[in-house]
Design a protein around this motif. Structure first.
Motif, PDB file in Angstrom:
ATOM      1  N   ALA A  46      -9.261  -2.519   0.242  1.00  0.00           N
ATOM      2  CA  ALA A  46      -8.429  -2.769  -0.946  1.00  0.00           C
ATOM      3  C   ALA A  46      -7.670  -1.514  -1.348  1.00  0.00           C
ATOM      4  CB  ALA A  46      -9.310  -3.260  -2.094  1.00  0.00           C
ATOM      5  N   THR A  47      -7.418  -0.621  -0.384  1.00  0.00           N
ATOM      6  CA  THR A  47      -6.746   0.645  -0.700  1.00  0.00           C
ATOM      7  C   THR A  47      -5.230   0.540  -0.730  1.00  0.00           C
ATOM      8  OG1 THR A  47      -6.683   1.317   1.623  1.00  0.00           O
ATOM      9  CG2 THR A  47      -8.621   1.998   0.326  1.00  0.00           C
ATOM     10  N   GLN A  48      -4.671  -0.558  -0.233  1.00  0.00           N
ATOM     11  CA  GLN A  48      -3.219  -0.731  -0.166  1.00  0.00           C
ATOM     12  C   GLN A  48      -2.557   0.399   0.615  1.00  0.00           C
ATOM     13  OE1 GLN A  48      -1.879  -3.579  -1.401  1.00  0.00           O
ATOM     14  NE2 GLN A  48      -3.921  -4.166  -2.055  1.00  0.00           N
ATOM     15  N   GLY A  49      -3.232   0.867   1.664  1.00  0.00           N
ATOM     16  CA  GLY A  49      -2.680   1.903   2.525  1.00  0.00           C
ATOM     17  C   GLY A  49      -2.881   3.324   2.025  1.00  0.00           C
ATOM     18  N   ARG A  50      -3.562   3.477   0.916  1.00  0.00           N
ATOM     19  CA  ARG A  50      -3.795   4.806   0.368  1.00  0.00           C
ATOM     20  C   ARG A  50      -5.138   5.351   0.842  1.00  0.00           C
ATOM     21  NH1 ARG A  50      -0.846   1.779  -2.982  1.00  0.00           N
ATOM     22  NH2 ARG A  50       0.872   2.720  -4.115  1.00  0.00           N
ATOM     23  N   ARG A  51      -5.403   6.590   0.501  1.00  0.00           N
ATOM     24  CA  ARG A  51      -6.647   7.249   0.888  1.00  0.00           C
ATOM     25  C   ARG A  51      -7.845   6.590   0.194  1.00  0.00           C
ATOM     26  NH1 ARG A  51      -8.185  12.695  -1.584  1.00  0.00           N
ATOM     27  NH2 ARG A  51     -10.276  12.904  -0.800  1.00  0.00           N
ATOM     28  N   THR A  52      -8.931   6.399   0.935  1.00  0.00           N
ATOM     29  CA  THR A  52     -10.154   5.824   0.369  1.00  0.00           C
ATOM     30  C   THR A  52     -10.838   6.860  -0.511  1.00  0.00           C
ATOM     31  OG1 THR A  52     -10.463   4.393   2.298  1.00  0.00           O
ATOM     32  CG2 THR A  52     -12.389   4.793   0.909  1.00  0.00           C
ATOM     33  N   ARG A  53     -11.049   6.509  -1.764  1.00  0.00           N
ATOM     34  CA  ARG A  53     -11.691   7.426  -2.711  1.00  0.00           C
ATOM     35  C   ARG A  53     -13.044   6.919  -3.185  1.00  0.00           C
ATOM     36  NH1 ARG A  53      -7.874  11.294  -5.188  1.00  0.00           N
ATOM     37  NH2 ARG A  53      -5.964  11.068  -3.996  1.00  0.00           N
ATOM     38  N   SER A  54     -13.333   5.648  -2.926  1.00  0.00           N
ATOM     39  CA  SER A  54     -14.660   5.129  -3.261  1.00  0.00           C
ATOM     40  C   SER A  54     -14.997   3.938  -2.368  1.00  0.00           C
ATOM     41  CB  SER A  54     -14.749   4.728  -4.737  1.00  0.00           C
ATOM     42  OG  SER A  54     -13.812   3.750  -5.051  1.00  0.00           O
ATOM     43  N   ILE A  55     -16.297   3.745  -2.185  1.00  0.00           N
ATOM     44  CA  ILE A  55     -16.817   2.632  -1.403  1.00  0.00           C
ATOM     45  C   ILE A  55     -17.722   1.825  -2.321  1.00  0.00           C
ATOM     46  CG2 ILE A  55     -18.294   1.972   0.537  1.00  0.00           C
ATOM     47  CD1 ILE A  55     -17.407   4.520   1.961  1.00  0.00           C
ATOM     48  N   ILE A  56     -17.475   0.524  -2.364  1.00  0.00           N
ATOM     49  CA  ILE A  56     -18.267  -0.377  -3.195  1.00  0.00           C
ATOM     50  C   ILE A  56     -19.121  -1.228  -2.266  1.00  0.00           C
ATOM     51  CG2 ILE A  56     -18.178  -2.262  -4.874  1.00  0.00           C
ATOM     52  CD1 ILE A  56     -15.315  -1.101  -5.566  1.00  0.00           C
ATOM     53  N   ILE A  57     -20.426  -1.228  -2.526  1.00  0.00           N
ATOM     54  CA  ILE A  57     -21.372  -1.998  -1.722  1.00  0.00           C
ATOM     55  C   ILE A  57     -21.806  -3.207  -2.545  1.00  0.00           C
ATOM     56  CG2 ILE A  57     -23.576  -1.946  -0.488  1.00  0.00           C
ATOM     57  CD1 ILE A  57     -23.193   1.160  -0.397  1.00  0.00           C
ATOM     58  N   THR A  58     -21.726  -4.400  -1.945  1.00  0.00           N
ATOM     59  CA  THR A  58     -22.096  -5.614  -2.666  1.00  0.00           C
ATOM     60  C   THR A  58     -23.439  -6.153  -2.194  1.00  0.00           C
ATOM     61  OG1 THR A  58     -21.017  -7.108  -1.120  1.00  0.00           O
ATOM     62  CG2 THR A  58     -19.643  -6.217  -2.882  1.00  0.00           C
ATOM     63  N   ASP A  59     -23.959  -7.103  -2.939  1.00  0.00           N
ATOM     64  CA  ASP A  59     -25.256  -7.686  -2.583  1.00  0.00           C
ATOM     65  C   ASP A  59     -25.183  -8.584  -1.351  1.00  0.00           C
ATOM     66  OD1 ASP A  59     -23.854  -9.746  -3.750  1.00  0.00           O
ATOM     67  OD2 ASP A  59     -25.405 -10.274  -5.208  1.00  0.00           O
ATOM     68  N   SER A  60     -23.981  -8.899  -0.894  1.00  0.00           N
ATOM     69  CA  SER A  60     -23.820  -9.700   0.321  1.00  0.00           C
ATOM     70  C   SER A  60     -23.571  -8.805   1.540  1.00  0.00           C
ATOM     71  CB  SER A  60     -22.656 -10.675   0.151  1.00  0.00           C
ATOM     72  OG  SER A  60     -21.451  -9.967  -0.044  1.00  0.00           O
ATOM     73  N   ASP A  61     -23.790  -7.500   1.382  1.00  0.00           N
ATOM     74  CA  ASP A  61     -23.593  -6.492   2.424  1.00  0.00           C
ATOM     75  C   ASP A  61     -22.135  -6.296   2.806  1.00  0.00           C
ATOM     76  OD1 ASP A  61     -26.270  -5.766   2.593  1.00  0.00           O
ATOM     77  OD2 ASP A  61     -26.697  -7.302   4.086  1.00  0.00           O
ATOM     78  N   HIS A  62     -21.211  -6.742   1.971  1.00  0.00           N
ATOM     79  CA  HIS A  62     -19.805  -6.433   2.191  1.00  0.00           C
ATOM     80  C   HIS A  62     -19.529  -5.032   1.661  1.00  0.00           C
ATOM     81  CE1 HIS A  62     -19.382 -10.777   2.762  1.00  0.00           C
ATOM     82  NE2 HIS A  62     -18.275 -10.466   3.429  1.00  0.00           N
ATOM     83  N   ILE A  63     -18.651  -4.336   2.350  1.00  0.00           N
ATOM     84  CA  ILE A  63     -18.253  -2.986   1.963  1.00  0.00           C
ATOM     85  C   ILE A  63     -16.791  -3.060   1.566  1.00  0.00           C
ATOM     86  CG2 ILE A  63     -18.004  -0.601   2.741  1.00  0.00           C
ATOM     87  CD1 ILE A  63     -20.936  -1.657   2.619  1.00  0.00           C
ATOM     88  N   ILE A  64     -16.482  -2.614   0.345  1.00  0.00           N
ATOM     89  CA  ILE A  64     -15.122  -2.671  -0.166  1.00  0.00           C
ATOM     90  C   ILE A  64     -14.614  -1.252  -0.353  1.00  0.00           C
ATOM     91  CG2 ILE A  64     -13.638  -3.505  -2.028  1.00  0.00           C
ATOM     92  CD1 ILE A  64     -15.952  -5.548  -2.631  1.00  0.00           C
ATOM     93  N   LEU A  65     -13.451  -0.964   0.235  1.00  0.00           N
ATOM     94  CA  LEU A  65     -12.836   0.354   0.106  1.00  0.00           C
ATOM     95  C   LEU A  65     -11.816   0.305  -1.022  1.00  0.00           C
ATOM     96  CD1 LEU A  65     -12.104   1.078   3.879  1.00  0.00           C
ATOM     97  CD2 LEU A  65     -14.193   1.532   2.580  1.00  0.00           C
TER      98      LEU A  65
END
Length: 90
Positions: A46-65
């Protein structure tokens, strides 16, 4: 059931109750976690092409940047800045 959405930047939102952790992406274990999620088809960029500044971990084991700083997302999460779907922004 009341869903709260957390803004993670650039019009992207996550269901707040599904978040397990919000971490910085700089360490080697987080880089491995990101690569493992990519291989397992559980990575959401979900960075829209920008630098990753945080990683969100969900209870379904999905990783969101996200391109938003970890501290900013954490403050939104803790302050109750999460919004119900359809609720207007202040």
């Amino acid at each position: 059931m009341e869903l709260k959405l957390l803004n993670i930047g650039f019009g992207n939102v996550v269901v707040a109750s599904r978040i397990v952790a919000i971490v910085t992406p700089n360490s080697a274990p987080m880089k491995r976690l990101k690569e493992d999620a990519r291989e397992g088809k559980k990575l959401i960029d979900a960075t829209q092409g920008r630098r990753t500044r945080s990683i969100i971990i969900t209870d379904s084991d999905h990783i969101i940047l996200s391109a938003v700083q970890t501290e900013t997302i954490s403050q939104r999460f803790l302050s109750g800045d999460a919004k119900e779907p359809g609720e207007p922004r202040p």
